[in-house]
Structure formats: C-alpha cells, structure tokens
Design an enzyme around this catalytic site. Sequence first.
Site, PDB file in Angstrom:
ATOM      1  N   ARG A  67     -13.704   6.789   8.403  1.00  0.00           N
ATOM      2  CA  ARG A  67     -14.575   5.627   8.657  1.00  0.00           C
ATOM      3  C   ARG A  67     -15.258   5.175   7.373  1.00  0.00           C
ATOM      4  O   ARG A  67     -16.303   5.706   6.984  1.00  0.00           O
ATOM      5  CB  ARG A  67     -15.644   5.966   9.697  1.00  0.00           C
ATOM      6  CG  ARG A  67     -15.171   5.854  11.123  1.00  0.00           C
ATOM      7  CD  ARG A  67     -16.310   5.910  12.110  1.00  0.00           C
ATOM      8  NE  ARG A  67     -17.108   7.113  12.053  1.00  0.00           N
ATOM      9  CZ  ARG A  67     -16.741   8.287  12.559  1.00  0.00           C
ATOM     10  NH1 ARG A  67     -15.570   8.437  13.150  1.00  0.00           N
ATOM     11  NH2 ARG A  67     -17.542   9.336  12.474  1.00  0.00           N
ATOM     12  N   TYR A  83       0.845  -1.208   0.000  1.00  0.00           N
ATOM     13  CA  TYR A  83       0.000   0.000   0.000  1.00  0.00           C
ATOM     14  C   TYR A  83       0.875   1.251   0.000  1.00  0.00           C
ATOM     15  O   TYR A  83       0.671   2.173  -0.799  1.00  0.00           O
ATOM     16  CB  TYR A  83      -0.922  -0.024   1.219  1.00  0.00           C
ATOM     17  CG  TYR A  83      -1.980   1.064   1.227  1.00  0.00           C
ATOM     18  CD1 TYR A  83      -3.084   0.996   0.387  1.00  0.00           C
ATOM     19  CD2 TYR A  83      -1.871   2.159   2.089  1.00  0.00           C
ATOM     20  CE1 TYR A  83      -4.054   1.990   0.402  1.00  0.00           C
ATOM     21  CE2 TYR A  83      -2.835   3.151   2.110  1.00  0.00           C
ATOM     22  CZ  TYR A  83      -3.927   3.060   1.271  1.00  0.00           C
ATOM     23  OH  TYR A  83      -4.891   4.057   1.285  1.00  0.00           O
TER      24      TYR A  83
HETATM   25  N1  LIG Z   1     -10.502   5.429   4.401  1.00  0.00           N
HETATM   26  C1  LIG Z   1      -9.302   5.912   4.727  1.00  0.00           C
HETATM   27  O1  LIG Z   1      -8.966   6.089   5.927  1.00  0.00           O
HETATM   28  C2  LIG Z   1      -8.326   6.280   3.642  1.00  0.00           C
HETATM   29  C3  LIG Z   1      -7.119   6.897   4.038  1.00  0.00           C
HETATM   30  C4  LIG Z   1      -6.188   7.269   3.065  1.00  0.00           C
HETATM   31  C5  LIG Z   1      -6.482   7.046   1.727  1.00  0.00           C
HETATM   32  N2  LIG Z   1      -7.655   6.427   1.371  1.00  0.00           N
HETATM   33  C6  LIG Z   1      -7.891   6.208  -0.075  1.00  0.00           C
HETATM   34  O2  LIG Z   1      -9.163   6.700  -0.446  1.00  0.00           O
HETATM   35  C7  LIG Z   1      -9.676   5.920  -1.534  1.00  0.00           C
HETATM   36  C8  LIG Z   1     -11.096   5.477  -1.205  1.00  0.00           C
HETATM   37  O3  LIG Z   1     -11.032   4.719  -0.018  1.00  0.00           O
HETATM   38  P1  LIG Z   1     -12.312   4.327   0.845  1.00  0.00           P
HETATM   39  O4  LIG Z   1     -11.897   4.424   2.249  1.00  0.00           O
HETATM   40  O5  LIG Z   1     -13.520   5.039   0.351  1.00  0.00           O
HETATM   41  O6  LIG Z   1     -12.402   2.767   0.471  1.00  0.00           O
HETATM   42  P2  LIG Z   1     -13.652   1.784   0.277  1.00  0.00           P
HETATM   43  O7  LIG Z   1     -14.789   2.205   1.137  1.00  0.00           O
HETATM   44  O8  LIG Z   1     -13.070   0.414   0.429  1.00  0.00           O
HETATM   45  O9  LIG Z   1     -14.067   2.025  -1.247  1.00  0.00           O
HETATM   46  C9  LIG Z   1     -13.156   1.704  -2.265  1.00  0.00           C
HETATM   47  C10 LIG Z   1     -13.801   2.010  -3.596  1.00  0.00           C
HETATM   48  O10 LIG Z   1     -12.832   1.690  -4.618  1.00  0.00           O
HETATM   49  C11 LIG Z   1     -13.458   0.808  -5.522  1.00  0.00           C
HETATM   50  N3  LIG Z   1     -12.500  -0.056  -6.211  1.00  0.00           N
HETATM   51  C12 LIG Z   1     -11.570  -0.879  -5.705  1.00  0.00           C
HETATM   52  N4  LIG Z   1     -10.921  -1.512  -6.707  1.00  0.00           N
HETATM   53  C13 LIG Z   1     -11.466  -1.066  -7.863  1.00  0.00           C
HETATM   54  C14 LIG Z   1     -11.252  -1.323  -9.228  1.00  0.00           C
HETATM   55  N5  LIG Z   1     -10.345  -2.231  -9.671  1.00  0.00           N
HETATM   56  N6  LIG Z   1     -11.979  -0.647 -10.152  1.00  0.00           N
HETATM   57  C15 LIG Z   1     -12.907   0.249  -9.768  1.00  0.00           C
HETATM   58  N7  LIG Z   1     -13.210   0.510  -8.492  1.00  0.00           N
HETATM   59  C16 LIG Z   1     -12.471  -0.134  -7.554  1.00  0.00           C
HETATM   60  C17 LIG Z   1     -14.468   0.027  -4.695  1.00  0.00           C
HETATM   61  O11 LIG Z   1     -15.412  -0.605  -5.547  1.00  0.00           O
HETATM   62  P3  LIG Z   1     -16.272  -1.923  -5.054  1.00  0.00           P
HETATM   63  O12 LIG Z   1     -17.416  -1.378  -4.244  1.00  0.00           O
HETATM   64  O13 LIG Z   1     -16.675  -2.563  -6.329  1.00  0.00           O
HETATM   65  O14 LIG Z   1     -15.344  -2.773  -4.241  1.00  0.00           O
HETATM   66  C18 LIG Z   1     -15.038   1.156  -3.862  1.00  0.00           C
HETATM   67  O15 LIG Z   1     -15.962   1.898  -4.625  1.00  0.00           O
HETATM   68  C19 LIG Z   1      -8.684   4.777  -1.766  1.00  0.00           C
HETATM   69  O16 LIG Z   1      -7.828   5.114  -2.839  1.00  0.00           O
HETATM   70  C20 LIG Z   1      -7.904   4.743  -0.457  1.00  0.00           C
HETATM   71  O17 LIG Z   1      -6.599   4.217  -0.631  1.00  0.00           O
HETATM   72  C21 LIG Z   1      -8.586   6.057   2.293  1.00  0.00           C
END
Ligand SMILES: NC(=O)c1ccc[n+]([C@@H]2O[C@H](COP(=O)([O-])OP(=O)(O)OC[C@H]3O[C@@H](n4cnc5c(N)ncnc54)[C@H](OP(=O)(O)O)[C@@H]3O)[C@@H](O)[C@H]2O)c1
Length: 237
Positions: free
Chosen positions: A194, A160
């Site tokens: 979250r 990651y």
């Molecule tokens: N949450 C945090 O604390 C945090 C912190 C730092 C950075 N981020 C970054 O923020 C972004 C969003 O994170 P989140 O927390 O919202 O995560 P999440 O709730 O797990 O949502 C991830 C999203 O990405 C989609 N996805 C994953 N692989 C994909 C692919 N191959 N093609 C298209 N869509 C795909 C998922 O689709 P499906 O529904 O189909 O699985 C979902 O819509 C990520 O890049 C993550 O690294 C998050």
Amino acid sequence: MTTKTVALVTGGNRGLGLEIARQLGQQGMVVVLGARELPKGEVAAEALRAEGLDARAVKLDVASERDIAALPAFFRTTFGRLDVLVNNAGVALWEADDLDTFRRTFEANVFGVVAVTYALLPLLKDSPAGRIVNQSSILGSLTTLEQTPEMFSTFLQPAYTASKAALNGFTVALAQKLAGTPVKVNSAHPGWVRTDLGGSKAPMTVEAGARTAVMLATLPAEGPTGQFFHQGERLPW
Ligand SMILES: NC(=O)c1ccc[n+]([C@@H]2O[C@H](COP(=O)([O-])OP(=O)(O)OC[C@H]3O[C@@H](n4cnc5c(N)ncnc54)[C@H](OP(=O)(O)O)[C@@H]3O)[C@@H](O)[C@H]2O)c1
C-alpha cells in the site's frame, strides 16, 4: 567522517524508500534519503530524526546527470564512505502503453539505477561490506509471468515488466562482475504494498514491504549475491 555504516536509499522521501530508510536507521546506520525534490527529502529526513534516527537528505533525481555526478564527492566529504545502496526509486506508468512510456519507465527504473550504481561503485568497493539492493518486482520475473499469467493479468504493463526484467539482468551481471569482492548485489520484490504506486487495495503494509530490501541491505559476508528474493525466499528470474 563516520565509523557508522552509511546507506543511500533512492526515492527515499516517501513510500517504500522512506520505510526502508527508517528500518536501516533503526539498525544504527546513517541513512541518506535521495529525493528528486530536496525539500520533500528534508521533510522526510526530519521526520526520521524526530524518531531518533541519524538521517539526512540529498538531492537526487536518478535521471539527472548533474545530481548523480555530485554524489561521490558528497559521500566522500560528508561521511568518508558509502556502504549500502538501495536502488528503490521507480515508476509504474499505467496510463499509456507506447514507446514514450517505455522510454520514461526505463529512464527511472533501469538507466537511473545503472547511472547511480556506477557512480557510487568505487565507494561501495572501498566498504568492508558493500551491499547493493535493486528494488525490482515479481512483474519482472519472466518465469512467474509465463507459468502463472492469470495471477498478474490485471497488473500487466509491458514497459514496467520489461524494465524490472532488465533491472534483474543488471543484478545478475553486476554480481558476477563483482565476484571475489565483498560487494553483494541482489534484487528484491517487496510484495504488493500500500503506497501511491501500489494503491489502496494492496494487502501489505510498507513496514512489511520494506523488509526484503532491508534484509538484502544487511546480508552477512556469507550471504547470497546475484539472486532475487521476496521475504527470505528466492524468486525465479
Ligand atoms: N508498491 C508496490 O506494490 C511495489 C511492488 C513491487 C515493486 N515496487 C517497487 O518499489 C519501488 C518503490 O515503490 P513505491 O511503491 O514506494 O512507490 P511510490 O510510493 O510511488 O514512491 C516512488 C518513489 O520513487 C521516486 N522516484 C520516481 N522517479 C524518480 C526519479 N527519476 N528520481 C528520483 N526519485 C524518483 C519518487 O519520488 P517523488 O516523490 O519525487 O515522485 C518516490 O520517492 C519502485 O521501484 C517500485 O517499482 C513497488
């Protein structure tokens, strides 16, 4: 064809992506939710439309060459434009730490971003104010990790971190290649939020977590490019 600003948010069906789309829609943009399972994207877009926003979904698995190849024609024929690309889709695979984990992580977090961005760059260059936001993480800030390793020891996942550091490298290089054009490219750290990825112990709400990407997606012409932000503050690479 539309005169409104048009935005694509990848991974827009849930989590931060859906909330970023909501906040961009609230600013009057047409928002397109990229969803690898289109029915999930349709449900999310319908929820935003029920809130009075101009939203729709497109099938987009960022690892699918076919989905990506269809994107430029979709935007040209449906809207005649694309102004904002939020590369939000991403994975954090905590269950293993091996080469396969690296490959799957890079597929979504790096190669997917590059493929979608390059496919849509001609449209973004045609926009009067093209904006690209790469959803990164402080775990990709090598300076922060080196200086404060104790802060992140429980989250440390080599694939990651390496993927988000590579994404940040793409941000800098692309911004420099696009210098002299109106297109701006920046990386965002949303905070520890979250969501399914962030988990239930994360302190930030999705509403707050979405704001950094939304700010970068709506930068004025004199705004920065090729930088890394969290809530209006610059982060070190
Ligand atoms: N949450 C945090 O604390 C945090 C912190 C730092 C950075 N981020 C970054 O923020 C972004 C969003 O994170 P989140 O927390 O919202 O995560 P999440 O709730 O797990 O949502 C991830 C999203 O990405 C989609 N996805 C994953 N692989 C994909 C692919 N191959 N093609 C298209 N869509 C795909 C998922 O689709 P499906 O529904 O189909 O699985 C979902 O819509 C990520 O890049 C993550 O690294 C998050």
